[in-house]
Motif scaffolding. Structure first.
Motif, PDB file in Angstrom:
ATOM      1  N   ARG A   1      56.050  42.652   5.799  1.00  0.00           N
ATOM      2  CA  ARG A   1      56.113  44.103   5.710  1.00  0.00           C
ATOM      3  C   ARG A   1      56.223  44.754   7.082  1.00  0.00           C
ATOM      4  O   ARG A   1      56.923  45.750   7.249  1.00  0.00           O
ATOM      5  CB  ARG A   1      54.879  44.628   4.972  1.00  0.00           C
ATOM      6  N   ALA A   2      55.521  44.190   8.075  1.00  0.00           N
ATOM      7  CA  ALA A   2      55.468  44.833   9.394  1.00  0.00           C
ATOM      8  C   ALA A   2      56.842  44.858  10.052  1.00  0.00           C
ATOM      9  O   ALA A   2      57.185  45.820  10.749  1.00  0.00           O
ATOM     10  CB  ALA A   2      54.462  44.127  10.291  1.00  0.00           C
TER      11      ALA A   2
ATOM     12  N   SER B   1      45.741  45.970   4.322  1.00  0.00           N
ATOM     13  CA  SER B   1      47.146  45.938   4.752  1.00  0.00           C
ATOM     14  C   SER B   1      47.484  47.203   5.518  1.00  0.00           C
ATOM     15  O   SER B   1      48.125  47.153   6.568  1.00  0.00           O
ATOM     16  CB  SER B   1      48.085  45.852   3.557  1.00  0.00           C
ATOM     17  N   GLY B   2      47.050  48.354   4.977  1.00  0.00           N
ATOM     18  CA  GLY B   2      47.349  49.620   5.612  1.00  0.00           C
ATOM     19  C   GLY B   2      46.749  49.669   7.010  1.00  0.00           C
ATOM     20  O   GLY B   2      47.394  50.138   7.959  1.00  0.00           O
ATOM     21  N   PHE B   3      45.541  49.156   7.145  1.00  0.00           N
ATOM     22  CA  PHE B   3      44.883  49.155   8.450  1.00  0.00           C
ATOM     23  C   PHE B   3      45.679  48.300   9.440  1.00  0.00           C
ATOM     24  O   PHE B   3      45.961  48.710  10.560  1.00  0.00           O
ATOM     25  CB  PHE B   3      43.448  48.643   8.306  1.00  0.00           C
ATOM     26  N   ALA B   4      46.053  47.119   8.987  1.00  0.00           N
ATOM     27  CA  ALA B   4      46.799  46.213   9.870  1.00  0.00           C
ATOM     28  C   ALA B   4      48.168  46.793  10.228  1.00  0.00           C
ATOM     29  O   ALA B   4      48.556  46.835  11.405  1.00  0.00           O
ATOM     30  CB  ALA B   4      46.966  44.853   9.194  1.00  0.00           C
ATOM     31  N   LEU B   5      48.901  47.256   9.202  1.00  0.00           N
ATOM     32  CA  LEU B   5      50.244  47.774   9.457  1.00  0.00           C
ATOM     33  C   LEU B   5      50.189  49.053  10.288  1.00  0.00           C
ATOM     34  O   LEU B   5      50.976  49.240  11.224  1.00  0.00           O
ATOM     35  CB  LEU B   5      50.966  48.041   8.129  1.00  0.00           C
ATOM     36  N   GLY B   6      49.234  49.936   9.961  1.00  0.00           N
ATOM     37  CA  GLY B   6      49.072  51.166  10.731  1.00  0.00           C
ATOM     38  C   GLY B   6      48.739  50.843  12.179  1.00  0.00           C
ATOM     39  O   GLY B   6      49.233  51.493  13.112  1.00  0.00           O
ATOM     40  N   GLY B   7      47.897  49.817  12.367  1.00  0.00           N
ATOM     41  CA  GLY B   7      47.533  49.411  13.727  1.00  0.00           C
ATOM     42  C   GLY B   7      48.747  48.978  14.529  1.00  0.00           C
ATOM     43  O   GLY B   7      48.918  49.354  15.697  1.00  0.00           O
ATOM     44  N   ILE B   8      49.612  48.203  13.888  1.00  0.00           N
ATOM     45  CA  ILE B   8      50.816  47.732  14.574  1.00  0.00           C
ATOM     46  C   ILE B   8      51.689  48.920  14.991  1.00  0.00           C
ATOM     47  O   ILE B   8      52.119  49.023  16.146  1.00  0.00           O
ATOM     48  CB  ILE B   8      51.618  46.770  13.669  1.00  0.00           C
ATOM     49  N   LEU B   9      51.904  49.849  14.030  1.00  0.00           N
ATOM     50  CA  LEU B   9      52.731  51.012  14.359  1.00  0.00           C
ATOM     51  C   LEU B   9      52.053  51.872  15.423  1.00  0.00           C
ATOM     52  O   LEU B   9      52.732  52.449  16.288  1.00  0.00           O
ATOM     53  CB  LEU B   9      52.998  51.856  13.112  1.00  0.00           C
ATOM     54  N   ALA B  10      50.724  51.961  15.388  1.00  0.00           N
ATOM     55  CA  ALA B  10      50.000  52.762  16.384  1.00  0.00           C
ATOM     56  C   ALA B  10      50.280  52.233  17.789  1.00  0.00           C
ATOM     57  O   ALA B  10      50.526  53.012  18.717  1.00  0.00           O
ATOM     58  CB  ALA B  10      48.506  52.744  16.084  1.00  0.00           C
ATOM     59  N   LEU B  11      50.290  50.908  17.930  1.00  0.00           N
ATOM     60  CA  LEU B  11      50.575  50.328  19.251  1.00  0.00           C
ATOM     61  C   LEU B  11      51.974  50.724  19.711  1.00  0.00           C
ATOM     62  O   LEU B  11      52.171  51.130  20.866  1.00  0.00           O
ATOM     63  CB  LEU B  11      50.456  48.797  19.192  1.00  0.00           C
TER      64      LEU B  11
ATOM     65  N   SER C   1      46.657  59.153  13.758  1.00  0.00           N
ATOM     66  CA  SER C   1      47.325  59.627  12.541  1.00  0.00           C
ATOM     67  C   SER C   1      48.124  58.510  11.909  1.00  0.00           C
ATOM     68  O   SER C   1      48.191  58.412  10.683  1.00  0.00           O
ATOM     69  CB  SER C   1      48.254  60.809  12.787  1.00  0.00           C
ATOM     70  N   LEU C   2      48.751  57.667  12.717  1.00  0.00           N
ATOM     71  CA  LEU C   2      49.542  56.585  12.127  1.00  0.00           C
ATOM     72  C   LEU C   2      48.671  55.669  11.280  1.00  0.00           C
ATOM     73  O   LEU C   2      49.011  55.333  10.145  1.00  0.00           O
ATOM     74  CB  LEU C   2      50.254  55.783  13.211  1.00  0.00           C
ATOM     75  N   VAL C   3      47.514  55.266  11.818  1.00  0.00           N
ATOM     76  CA  VAL C   3      46.632  54.398  11.042  1.00  0.00           C
ATOM     77  C   VAL C   3      46.214  55.113   9.754  1.00  0.00           C
ATOM     78  O   VAL C   3      46.289  54.551   8.660  1.00  0.00           O
ATOM     79  CB  VAL C   3      45.389  53.987  11.856  1.00  0.00           C
TER      80      VAL C   3
ATOM     81  N   GLY D   1      49.203  55.796   2.738  1.00  0.00           N
ATOM     82  CA  GLY D   1      50.454  55.410   2.096  1.00  0.00           C
ATOM     83  C   GLY D   1      50.295  54.140   1.270  1.00  0.00           C
ATOM     84  O   GLY D   1      50.667  54.103   0.088  1.00  0.00           O
ATOM     85  N   THR D   2      49.738  53.091   1.849  1.00  0.00           N
ATOM     86  CA  THR D   2      49.630  51.823   1.111  1.00  0.00           C
ATOM     87  C   THR D   2      48.722  51.982  -0.107  1.00  0.00           C
ATOM     88  O   THR D   2      49.061  51.520  -1.196  1.00  0.00           O
ATOM     89  CB  THR D   2      49.084  50.680   1.998  1.00  0.00           C
ATOM     90  N   VAL D   3      47.584  52.656   0.077  1.00  0.00           N
ATOM     91  CA  VAL D   3      46.652  52.760  -1.041  1.00  0.00           C
ATOM     92  C   VAL D   3      47.212  53.644  -2.154  1.00  0.00           C
ATOM     93  O   VAL D   3      47.188  53.268  -3.331  1.00  0.00           O
ATOM     94  CB  VAL D   3      45.280  53.288  -0.575  1.00  0.00           C
ATOM     95  N   SER D   4      47.779  54.800  -1.790  1.00  0.00           N
ATOM     96  CA  SER D   4      48.264  55.658  -2.878  1.00  0.00           C
ATOM     97  C   SER D   4      49.533  55.075  -3.483  1.00  0.00           C
ATOM     98  O   SER D   4      49.743  55.163  -4.696  1.00  0.00           O
ATOM     99  CB  SER D   4      48.455  57.099  -2.407  1.00  0.00           C
ATOM    100  N   GLY D   5      50.364  54.422  -2.673  1.00  0.00           N
ATOM    101  CA  GLY D   5      51.548  53.763  -3.222  1.00  0.00           C
ATOM    102  C   GLY D   5      51.168  52.661  -4.202  1.00  0.00           C
ATOM    103  O   GLY D   5      51.816  52.471  -5.227  1.00  0.00           O
ATOM    104  N   ALA D   6      50.098  51.943  -3.894  1.00  0.00           N
ATOM    105  CA  ALA D   6      49.687  50.844  -4.773  1.00  0.00           C
ATOM    106  C   ALA D   6      48.983  51.356  -6.025  1.00  0.00           C
ATOM    107  O   ALA D   6      49.089  50.749  -7.097  1.00  0.00           O
ATOM    108  CB  ALA D   6      48.765  49.891  -4.012  1.00  0.00           C
ATOM    109  N   MET D   7      48.285  52.486  -5.911  1.00  0.00           N
ATOM    110  CA  MET D   7      47.513  52.977  -7.055  1.00  0.00           C
ATOM    111  C   MET D   7      48.349  53.815  -8.019  1.00  0.00           C
ATOM    112  O   MET D   7      48.058  53.872  -9.209  1.00  0.00           O
ATOM    113  CB  MET D   7      46.313  53.798  -6.571  1.00  0.00           C
ATOM    114  N   LEU D   8      49.387  54.469  -7.499  1.00  0.00           N
ATOM    115  CA  LEU D   8      50.183  55.339  -8.363  1.00  0.00           C
ATOM    116  C   LEU D   8      50.713  54.615  -9.612  1.00  0.00           C
ATOM    117  O   LEU D   8      50.594  55.138 -10.733  1.00  0.00           O
ATOM    118  CB  LEU D   8      51.317  55.969  -7.549  1.00  0.00           C
TER     119      LEU D   8
END
Lengths: 430, 430
Positions: free
Chosen positions: A254-255, B331-341, B371-373, B379-386
């Motif tokens: 995904r990343a 996942s959101g935490f990890a992916l957000g972290g990557i984008l934050a960097l 904000s990215l994180v 995004g990941t949580v609401s996308g998965a729950m919708l």
């Protein structure tokens, strides 16, 4: 057994072997046959050496080859030795093919007869072959002495034809075949399109090597659709079911795209920087940016999804591109027009309710309407063309994902919008 | 024939009938059998009354029922009369089922025997049945005198068993069946999961009504996947292939969702209006908006696509929701972290290159990173729950399309971003 089936995806490899060993013999056999190759490999590796032989021998040669491809390199030779010599030869031949080609999918165990047999001889001969676990007796293939495929006759026809007729008088010689190295997606298409239960696989000289049956194809159709959907969702396709995919490999899949899209979106940022002065002079402009650019992304996502799926089903070919451009230009115009009307209503209504925009109202409405038509047309056309471009360069058209198209369209959206603003609003807001 | 096959999607109904009439008898039969029900209906309606009877009688009862469902109401009775009386009865029974249920998909022509026949009698009896165009002779179903399903035996087993054994000694009585009103998607799942070539359809009393074969299921699997993909792409599913769908119905299917999404995006506009003063004071903030909110949308689109597909394949059930929330939070935490960097690098680099942000640089970087994180996790949580929420309320989870999730996430994205800015940038830019 039902229970184990439900829990299966959640179990670790050890738990799987353990709960599997608690099944009755009959249930275990059914269950084992229904597992994916990966699941079968876990069971085989996990059980005792005596059991191991038993399970390996239960597998048809094409399934055995799949299992061998799932186990670690070092276990392969040992498991191969558990098979009987005839099966070993068949499995070795199958392993020479890539897993996703017709050759990797086929079973070498099909019913075969010579063209000069009588119907009675043929029926007797097929019944004898049926004792070695054939893949199907539905179709009986007619091969000459050099193994070249001459035709096919259904077993049902043999059963109902006069006993002294010759096979060659009865057989259908105009039949669908696929080459050994055909991609499994196209094999599936061939079977689905011709509504046949099995398709013969032939080599370059027309010698028949095996058959691919429709039940193998259901799995292919399903997993190809999954792969395409994952790509359309904006990531690399996962190799295993979502809940069974380990965390790190999933993050990696995904990343990658997420970072690419993030970098792509920086072009939008860069484009917006160019219009920083516009924004500084008329902050209201910034507020409409998400509305405008997301409309382009959404319409692009619709168009690319339609084209990707139609391509995957063989309904649209590369040479159809110009018909689709025309269609999507028109669609974009119609859809953009509809949104433009809604957009004008929004601007006018807000001004009536809150007196927000003053005398700039008609010009702002024009800016929003014109940009919407432009952005949506750009979205539909580029969304529809991106899969063609990817395919023409040898990439998978499904990579033209909704987020990818949206990102591409965002930059253009910002430029279209601020340029429209420059035209309509200079003198009032700008 | 190849040529007609290629051109087929592009032809009008009249052109189809015309080019079809130019085929040789043999080719025409093959071609007709391979057509969709819609195509078959066009041919039947287009040809002469004498020919019409011929083609209708070529159809198996389940296919004839499908064709009748495709033709206009007023032609139905006339076409029905062309069938022989026995087939008429079968077709009428099939028409009583909804098209997308097991009952609507099944064929009533299966091979049947009584449990107390000997193998020799059974083989002779099945051979006689085979003359009436059975759907398949692969499986022979064992019914008692009240038509209740007792078991199944493969024709291959009958052929290789001792002639004087009884069918009931040979049959497998623990078998997979589906009820008449089961949804076709679940029928397909049952067949795919158990790797069988056909599944018997039974009524509430256990009486066998017909079989659904795996080749019917390939079409179902393919069209269900198409439907889901169209929905994931952010529109209503088209009923016919893209190039064959007329312009106005297509626009209608796309405009609906596009307008809904447009109205949804107005919430983003409204949210941004609340922060108009922030933007007025620090225009640079506006420039990052597309970058931040699109990252939320993209990560949400990944999560919802993964969950929708896993649900469609039966890999994820409603009760799994909490495992998936946990997974997607991480996942959101990890992916957000990557984008934050990446985001921090972008801000710092720009400042080094162009001295853009001055002393606000570290604070701006912190705003973007935090904000990215936050946005990606949302995004990941609401996308998965919708998809779960939609399904729990009886809607199709596939409606949680990439554009829909993106739109939902945009509002939250704007709020997260400007609030983070309020915290980190007050005193410098704000």
């Amino acid at each position: 057994m039902e229970e184990i089936q439900d829990l299966w995806p959640l179990l670790t490899a050890e738990e799987r072997v353990e709960s599997f060993s608690m099944l009755s013999r009959d249930d275990a056999e059914d269950f084992f046959q229904g597992l994916t190759s990966r699941g079968q490999a876990q069971i085989v590796l996990g059980c005792s050496p005596r059991e191991r032989k038993l399970w390996m021998r239960l597998l048809a040669p094409d399934d055995a080859a799949d299992v061998l491809q799932e186990v670690p390199e070092e276990n392969r030779a040992e498991l191969m030795d558990l098979l009987d010599v005839a099966t070993q030869r068949e499995v070795r031949a199958l392993l020479a093919y890539a897993e996703d080609q017709a050759g990797g999918l086929m079973s070498p165990r099909f019913a075969r007869v010579r063209p000069d047999l009588t119907v009675e001889e043929a029926v007797r001969y097929v019944r004898r072959q049926a004792q070695d676990r054939l893949e199907t007796i539905y179709y009986v293939y007619v091969l000459d002495s050099t193994q070249k495929l001459q035709g096919v006759v259904s077993f049902r026809e043999l059963l109902t034809a006069p006993a002294d007729k010759l096979v060659c008088e009865l057989m259908e010689s105009d039949l669908v075949t696929v080459p050994e190295d055909m991609d499994q997606e196209h094999v599936a298409e061939a079977i689905a399109q011709h509504d046949i239960l099995a398709v013969p696989v032939v080599d370059g000289e027309g010698r028949m090597k095996g058959i691919v049956t429709v039940d193998d194809v259901v799995d292919v159709v399903q997993s190809e659709a999954t792969e395409d959907m994952h790509k359309i969702g904006g990531m690399e396709a996962l190799d295993s079911p979502y809940l069974q995919t380990r965390f790190l490999p999933m993050i990696r899949k995904r990343a990658g795209w997420l970072s690419v899209l993030f970098l792509g979106e920086m072009f939008t940022t860069a484009a917006m920087s160019r219009y920083e002065e516009h924004v500084a002079r008329a902050v209201v402009l910034a507020i409409f940016v998400p509305l405008i650019i997301s409309s382009g992304g959404n319409s692009g996502s619709q168009a690319s999804t339609l084209v990707i799926r139609a391509m995957a089903l063989g309904q649209v070919k590369l040479r159809d591109w110009h018909r689709i451009v025309r269609r999507e230009l028109l669609s974009g115009f119609a859809l953009g027009g509809i949104l433009a009307l809604v957009g004008i209503a929004r601007v006018v209504l807000w001004d009536m309710l809150f007196q927000t925009y003053g005398e700039a109202t008609p010009f702002l409405a024009a800016t929003v309407a014109v940009s919407l038509v432009g952005v949506v047309m750009w979205g539909t056309v580029s969304g529809a063309m991106l899969p063609f471009i990817l395919r023409a360069f040898g990439f998978d058209p499904a990579s033209a994902s909704a987020p990818f198209v949206a990102t591409l369209v965002d930059v253009a959206g910002v430029m279209i919008y601020f340029n429209a603003a420059g035209i309509f609003l200079s003198g009032t807001l700008l």
